[in-house]
Design a protein around this motif. Structure first.
Motif, PDB file in Angstrom:
ATOM      1  N   ARG A   1      16.790  17.190  -9.581  1.00 27.21           N
ATOM      2  CA  ARG A   1      15.680  17.504  -8.708  1.00 27.21           C
ATOM      3  C   ARG A   1      15.603  17.455  -7.332  1.00 27.21           C
ATOM      4  NH1 ARG A   1      12.696  13.927 -13.474  1.00 27.21           N
ATOM      5  NH2 ARG A   1      13.815  15.474 -15.402  1.00 27.21           N
ATOM      6  N   ALA A   2      16.544  16.293  -6.644  1.00 29.04           N
ATOM      7  CA  ALA A   2      16.984  16.285  -5.820  1.00 29.04           C
ATOM      8  C   ALA A   2      16.917  17.079  -4.802  1.00 29.04           C
ATOM      9  CB  ALA A   2      18.974  15.617  -5.675  1.00 29.04           C
ATOM     10  N   PRO A   3      16.527  16.892  -3.232  1.00 24.56           N
ATOM     11  CA  PRO A   3      16.568  18.134  -2.272  1.00 24.56           C
ATOM     12  C   PRO A   3      17.873  17.730  -1.682  1.00 24.56           C
ATOM     13  CG  PRO A   3      14.890  16.295  -1.717  1.00 24.56           C
ATOM     14  CD  PRO A   3      15.667  15.524  -3.149  1.00 24.56           C
ATOM     15  N   ASN A   4      18.384  16.647  -1.210  1.00 23.20           N
ATOM     16  CA  ASN A   4      19.397  16.565  -0.031  1.00 23.20           C
ATOM     17  C   ASN A   4      20.757  16.707  -1.140  1.00 23.20           C
ATOM     18  OD1 ASN A   4      19.315  14.420  -1.628  1.00 23.20           O
ATOM     19  ND2 ASN A   4      20.085  13.186  -0.938  1.00 23.20           N
ATOM     20  N   LEU A   5      21.054  18.044  -1.653  1.00 21.59           N
ATOM     21  CA  LEU A   5      22.293  18.316  -2.267  1.00 21.59           C
ATOM     22  C   LEU A   5      22.915  19.526  -1.080  1.00 21.59           C
ATOM     23  CD1 LEU A   5      21.366  18.919  -5.753  1.00 21.59           C
ATOM     24  CD2 LEU A   5      22.610  16.915  -5.227  1.00 21.59           C
ATOM     25  N   SER A   6      24.133  19.147  -1.157  1.00 23.28           N
ATOM     26  CA  SER A   6      25.235  19.684  -0.930  1.00 23.28           C
ATOM     27  C   SER A   6      26.427  20.491  -1.554  1.00 23.28           C
ATOM     28  CB  SER A   6      25.967  19.507   0.509  1.00 23.28           C
ATOM     29  OG  SER A   6      25.256  19.412   1.476  1.00 23.28           O
ATOM     30  N   VAL A   7      26.877  21.437  -1.424  1.00 25.65           N
ATOM     31  CA  VAL A   7      28.189  21.799  -2.214  1.00 25.65           C
ATOM     32  C   VAL A   7      28.951  21.994  -1.511  1.00 25.65           C
ATOM     33  CG1 VAL A   7      29.020  23.769  -3.812  1.00 25.65           C
ATOM     34  CG2 VAL A   7      26.811  23.467  -4.326  1.00 25.65           C
ATOM     35  N   VAL A   8      30.777  21.543  -1.709  1.00 23.60           N
ATOM     36  CA  VAL A   8      31.570  22.016  -0.912  1.00 23.60           C
ATOM     37  C   VAL A   8      32.161  22.818  -2.461  1.00 23.60           C
ATOM     38  CG1 VAL A   8      34.388  21.303   0.168  1.00 23.60           C
ATOM     39  CG2 VAL A   8      32.470  19.876   0.221  1.00 23.60           C
ATOM     40  N   PRO A   9      32.394  24.212  -2.327  1.00 22.55           N
ATOM     41  CA  PRO A   9      33.312  24.541  -3.082  1.00 22.55           C
ATOM     42  C   PRO A   9      35.043  23.934  -3.010  1.00 22.55           C
ATOM     43  CG  PRO A   9      32.866  26.408  -0.929  1.00 22.55           C
ATOM     44  CD  PRO A   9      32.494  24.731  -1.221  1.00 22.55           C
ATOM     45  N   PHE A  10      35.228  24.075  -4.386  1.00 30.60           N
ATOM     46  CA  PHE A  10      36.719  24.400  -4.437  1.00 30.60           C
ATOM     47  C   PHE A  10      37.802  25.443  -5.532  1.00 30.60           C
ATOM     48  CE2 PHE A  10      40.135  22.011  -7.267  1.00 30.60           C
ATOM     49  CZ  PHE A  10      40.569  21.890  -6.053  1.00 30.60           C
ATOM     50  N   GLY A  11      38.648  25.987  -4.971  1.00 29.55           N
ATOM     51  CA  GLY A  11      39.312  26.815  -5.644  1.00 29.55           C
ATOM     52  C   GLY A  11      40.323  26.444  -6.160  1.00 29.55           C
ATOM     53  N   ALA A  12      41.346  25.626  -6.045  1.00 33.47           N
ATOM     54  CA  ALA A  12      42.486  25.454  -6.344  1.00 33.47           C
ATOM     55  C   ALA A  12      42.470  25.522  -7.426  1.00 33.47           C
ATOM     56  CB  ALA A  12      42.945  24.616  -5.244  1.00 33.47           C
ATOM     57  N   GLY A  13      42.062  25.021  -8.434  1.00 31.58           N
ATOM     58  CA  GLY A  13      42.270  25.174 -10.288  1.00 31.58           C
ATOM     59  C   GLY A  13      42.052  23.325 -10.082  1.00 31.58           C
ATOM     60  N   TRP A  14      40.741  24.056 -11.965  1.00 34.99           N
ATOM     61  CA  TRP A  14      40.383  22.839 -12.115  1.00 34.99           C
ATOM     62  C   TRP A  14      40.070  23.645 -13.980  1.00 34.99           C
ATOM     63  CZ3 TRP A  14      35.902  23.434 -14.879  1.00 34.99           C
ATOM     64  CH2 TRP A  14      34.610  21.734 -15.221  1.00 34.99           C
ATOM     65  N   SER A  15      40.306  22.540 -14.549  1.00 35.59           N
ATOM     66  CA  SER A  15      39.114  22.706 -15.773  1.00 35.59           C
ATOM     67  C   SER A  15      39.033  20.957 -16.192  1.00 35.59           C
ATOM     68  CB  SER A  15      40.700  23.751 -16.747  1.00 35.59           C
ATOM     69  OG  SER A  15      40.476  23.380 -18.048  1.00 35.59           O
ATOM     70  N   ASP A  16      38.311  21.724 -17.600  1.00 38.00           N
ATOM     71  CA  ASP A  16      37.747  20.626 -17.910  1.00 38.00           C
ATOM     72  C   ASP A  16      38.376  19.993 -19.262  1.00 38.00           C
ATOM     73  OD1 ASP A  16      36.286  22.511 -19.696  1.00 38.00           O
ATOM     74  OD2 ASP A  16      34.788  21.054 -20.156  1.00 38.00           O
ATOM     75  N   LEU A  17      39.647  21.054 -19.521  1.00 40.03           N
ATOM     76  CA  LEU A  17      40.617  20.696 -20.735  1.00 40.03           C
ATOM     77  C   LEU A  17      39.255  21.164 -22.095  1.00 40.03           C
ATOM     78  CD1 LEU A  17      43.243  18.729 -20.812  1.00 40.03           C
ATOM     79  CD2 LEU A  17      42.291  21.539 -19.747  1.00 40.03           C
ATOM     80  N   GLY A  18      38.127  21.586 -22.247  1.00 41.94           N
ATOM     81  CA  GLY A  18      37.071  21.743 -23.034  1.00 41.94           C
ATOM     82  C   GLY A  18      37.668  22.099 -24.471  1.00 41.94           C
ATOM     83  N   GLY A  19      38.404  22.309 -24.632  1.00 39.19           N
ATOM     84  CA  GLY A  19      38.918  22.836 -26.432  1.00 39.19           C
ATOM     85  C   GLY A  19      41.025  23.246 -25.789  1.00 39.19           C
ATOM     86  N   TRP A  20      40.861  23.606 -26.974  1.00 34.06           N
ATOM     87  CA  TRP A  20      42.479  23.924 -27.966  1.00 34.06           C
ATOM     88  C   TRP A  20      43.362  25.082 -26.726  1.00 34.06           C
ATOM     89  CZ3 TRP A  20      45.724  20.034 -28.484  1.00 34.06           C
ATOM     90  CH2 TRP A  20      45.543  18.934 -29.262  1.00 34.06           C
ATOM     91  N   ASP A  21      41.780  25.520 -26.360  1.00 30.68           N
ATOM     92  CA  ASP A  21      41.877  27.272 -26.289  1.00 30.68           C
ATOM     93  C   ASP A  21      42.325  26.901 -24.773  1.00 30.68           C
ATOM     94  OD1 ASP A  21      39.768  26.666 -25.834  1.00 30.68           O
ATOM     95  OD2 ASP A  21      39.127  28.620 -26.219  1.00 30.68           O
ATOM     96  N   ALA A  22      41.467  26.082 -23.921  1.00 29.46           N
ATOM     97  CA  ALA A  22      41.622  25.523 -22.973  1.00 29.46           C
ATOM     98  C   ALA A  22      43.487  24.782 -22.304  1.00 29.46           C
ATOM     99  CB  ALA A  22      40.659  25.333 -22.206  1.00 29.46           C
ATOM    100  N   ILE A  23      43.734  23.590 -23.484  1.00 25.62           N
ATOM    101  CA  ILE A  23      44.595  23.217 -23.512  1.00 25.62           C
ATOM    102  C   ILE A  23      46.407  24.117 -23.255  1.00 25.62           C
ATOM    103  CG2 ILE A  23      46.236  22.030 -24.631  1.00 25.62           C
ATOM    104  CD1 ILE A  23      44.012  19.675 -24.141  1.00 25.62           C
ATOM    105  N   TRP A  24      45.471  25.302 -23.872  1.00 31.59           N
ATOM    106  CA  TRP A  24      46.643  26.636 -24.080  1.00 31.59           C
ATOM    107  C   TRP A  24      47.256  26.966 -22.988  1.00 31.59           C
ATOM    108  CZ3 TRP A  24      45.523  32.062 -23.595  1.00 31.59           C
ATOM    109  CH2 TRP A  24      46.926  33.197 -23.734  1.00 31.59           C
ATOM    110  N   ARG A  25      45.926  27.334 -22.205  1.00 28.72           N
ATOM    111  CA  ARG A  25      45.445  27.779 -21.070  1.00 28.72           C
ATOM    112  C   ARG A  25      46.776  27.185 -19.863  1.00 28.72           C
ATOM    113  NH1 ARG A  25      40.955  30.231 -21.594  1.00 28.72           N
ATOM    114  NH2 ARG A  25      40.517  28.615 -20.994  1.00 28.72           N
ATOM    115  N   GLU A  26      46.100  25.476 -19.188  1.00 25.98           N
ATOM    116  CA  GLU A  26      46.555  24.554 -18.686  1.00 25.98           C
ATOM    117  C   GLU A  26      48.509  24.781 -19.320  1.00 25.98           C
ATOM    118  OE1 GLU A  26      45.315  23.723 -16.196  1.00 25.98           O
ATOM    119  OE2 GLU A  26      44.179  24.893 -16.554  1.00 25.98           O
TER     120      GLU A  26
END
Lengths: 471, 471
Positions: free
Chosen positions: B255-280
């Motif tokens: 809802r906030a109007p004062n939002l900015s985004v800084v893109p980040f492309g150097a790798g990230w995972s939320d490890l949301g499951g075992w398949d993600a762990i396998w990848r990481e």
């Protein structure tokens, strides 16, 4: 009267992790609550059968005695092989032993690691073999094949198999390739060789004398030199060493002319791998066979086993998988490749993993123990001593022990002083103290042992006296 | 100076059996030797960052403190949520707490269960956000997507993403269906929402006041009524109960109007499951990721983990499988369906299996314990007390305890009598005796406890005094 001769020396690795060198598959409850050995003994008990003669290895003698007692079967004799020599010397020594009392004694030789669901049908087939056996034949029991199996030897008959009647045997066929197995399966003139046979003691001794004469002297000497040991008969080790390591099929059966076959079609399996266990457990309509605490979500055509109440096995979306979970070892395999578990056991051995050969639970003459925790300088064990069990009088150079009795009653001797301990009582065994532990009661005694010291190996033991001849 | 605000209250079940309610994934060493929480704390330490403010649940406060100490990070404050209220109240209470000292304080809010392999690149992205944050923006860090993920929320930008520069945010997109995810991935104008953002305390408080005013009073009251407790700040439970259970995205960010985004492309995972762990974990050229004592024969594209040195995992011929073996629980899943582990955990809960939520190792303020053996009338535990740890002064109605110290030094009080025990010394605590156990030393103290009695539940305890306010 037929004397069952139960062979149970062998130790396969194809059912690892449930079957290990220290506790082979015939003693494990693989299908149902009874072990294969117990089921074999009970199958060949009752009217028409005498007390069984068991041939086993020294390591398993107390297991054999305990499991027979649990199954309510009274053994005639338990012969201990000082070393593994395959089946021919074992069969010959059993035949010689029985011939001492009665050369005409009928003996039914059977492995103890097979499954025969219909025991009554099997006993009926054995009855069919009695007349030809008494007439001097060696009667084998051939299993009516259900598929073109390449993992078994086959028996060739002169003509089509007729159930319930003995037929002459043309010859033995070694494990065939797939094409040959398919031809044999299609022809209707072949049966599987289950390694079960009936003959008089005299007939078998004569067959060995004719076809494997080199075995006669060493096996006779091993029996002559045998000494009784706590109800077991321990064969002479030096003589036994001289007996050739050879199977009874190679040594005698493939050469003897006086062979008959009784076909048997009521179900049999040698449980030669996890895929066979899956079949024998009776998979449900999704093809699932499960045991123990298992949670399966959308799995099919798989064998899923947890071997411990405290170990939850959760499986999701599996197809054609064998999974066997134990607290110290887990096997997960493609079901079609379950035979390769032998390679895995070799790999474990090569890297020195204890689990390749040893069970967490270590069976001893007096009971068993298992390690609950082990670190550099301490170890915790659960020790269970059966009623009447007595550990050796011993001492250790590198460790002290704290004992807490948690069930039953123990008689403890430490440096000559004897005490009775019951549930919730403890005693301290200092480093170097000469001590002994017994269960004088009528219930199993359970004790928690906490060891502390710089070296905690089983070989830090000086034995002063041992009921089981280990000192 | 930026204050990291680390959120670590949550408890997912998607990484069961390694992550359980009693020990959630952020505290487990999932990839490498460090826990995700430790890695998060260290990522946001060093020049430009102040001591972190951690918001966690009461159950995890000692884990948080211990893991920060191990990682060499000194916490500014550890706020304890009396109950789980999702992320919005947690972020607001952190902002209010920081605003008390300095309304202009910059705070970087981050979950503590994500993986960001390149910490330096991440800190550089944070630096880009400082100027707009100081100018009153809420700066989110959007992850450059690598595939059309349906499991995350997305961020829509006005124009194509340019790395390293803040851009205005058009809007938040909730977890999309596959078609929409594919369109967003193709367009180049969308980033993944990682739930990481930078703003001044004042900016955030103002945003809550504008968009989620109902949270202001209860959260302010919970902070006002907070009381210090052994270095933690425990929020007032009654006030906190009144705060709405809502995520910061729903309450404010969308809802906030004062939002900015800084893109980040150097790798990230939320490890949301075992398949993600396998990848990481970085699968090898056969697609295998392994850890612990694993023997894999002809396996591919699989994650094979044994979480215990004493547990051999053997895998044969597996494809696309996730296998995680622990001594009390084993998961085997088709890799594509590893998300369904949540269903399995529900099924375990329904059948009352302890393993659904509890670890074998139970963490307490003073250290941890685990059960080594448990039967009807006895239980054996390993108890580890950290230096300075003090168990409550307590007694039991139904059990006696035998204690054997196997490492370190213990101070033991039994019915008013105090003793020091060291390695290889033992003491008996009779049923009903008032007793206490402490570690007065500088090394961890390890003790084996043998309990005997008719009832052995953790709730058979009368606490007379407790350093950790549990009596």
């Amino acid at each position: 009267m037929i004397t069952p001769v139960l062979l149970c020396g062998g130790a396969g690795t194809r059912l690892w992790p449930l079957s290990r060198k220290g506790y082979p598959k015939q003693f494990a409850p693989l299908v149902g609550d009874e072990s294969l050995f117990q089921a074999s003994a009970r199958r060949l008990a009752g009217p028409g059968f005498g007390a069984p003669l068991v041939v086993t290895a020294g390591d398993f003698r107390f297991l054999v005695a305990e499991q027979l007692m649990q199954a309510g079967v009274d053994p005639g004799a338990i012969l201990i092989e000082p070393s593994a020599r395959n089946t021919a010397p074992a069969v010959l020594v059993a035949a010689m032993r029985l011939a001492q009392d009665d050369p005409q004694a009928l003996m039914l030789v059977a492995p103890s690691d097979h499954v025969v669901p219909d025991a009554a049908a099997f006993r009926a087939a054995v009855a069919v073999g009695v007349a030809p056996a008494e007439a001097g034949q060696i009667v084998t029991f051939g299993i009516r094949p259900t598929h073109a199996e390449t993992g078994y030897g086959w028996l060739e008959l002169e003509s089509e198999v007729a159930e319930g009647a003995p037929a002459p045997l043309t010859r033995f066929v070694e494990k065939p390739d797939a094409a040959r197995a398919a031809r044999m399966f299609a022809s209707g003139r072949y049966l599987w060789n289950a390694g079960i046979f009936l003959a008089t003691a005299e007939t078998l001794v004569a067959a060995f004398r004719a076809h494997a004469p080199e075995l006669m002297a060493p096996v006779a000497a091993a029996l002559d030199g045998a000494r009784p040991d706590l109800g077991f008969l321990r064969l002479d080790a030096a003589a036994w060493e001289g007996a050739r390591d050879i199977s009874v099929d190679y040594a005698v059966m493939e050469r003897a002319p006086n062979l008959s076959v009784v076909p048997f079609g009521a179900g049999w399996s040698d449980l030669g791998g996890w895929d066979a266990i899956w079949r024998e457990m009776g998979p449900d309509d999704r093809g699932l066979a499960q045991s123990g605490p298992v949670t399966a979500i959308d799995c099919a055509d798989s064998l899923l086993r947890s071997e411990s109440d405290g170990l939850e096995l959760v499986c999701i979306g599996l197809r054609d998988v064998v999974a066997v979970a134990m607290p110290d070892a887990v096997l997960i395999a493609d079901r079609a490749r379950a035979q390769e578990v032998r390679l895995a056991v070799s790999a474990l051995r090569a890297k020195g993993a204890r689990q390749a050969d040893s069970f967490a639970r270590d069976h001893r003459p007096w009971g068993w123990f298992e390690t609950l925790a082990r670190e550099d300088r301490f170890q915790v064990k659960r020790i269970v001593v059966r009623p009447g069990g007595i550990l050796s009088l011993q001492s250790h150079m590198h460790r002290a022990e704290h004992w807490v009795v948690v069930s039953g009653t123990a008689r403890v001797t430490v440096d000559g002083e004897e005490r009775l301990l019951t549930e919730n009582e403890s005693v301290y065994v200092p480093l170097g103290a000469v001590h002994r532990l017994e269960n004088p009661g009528r219930l199993p005694m359970v004790l928690i042992e906490v060891q502390t010291g710089t070296y905690l190996g089983e070989d830090d033991i000086i034995r002063y006296e041992d009921l089981y001849a280990r000192s």
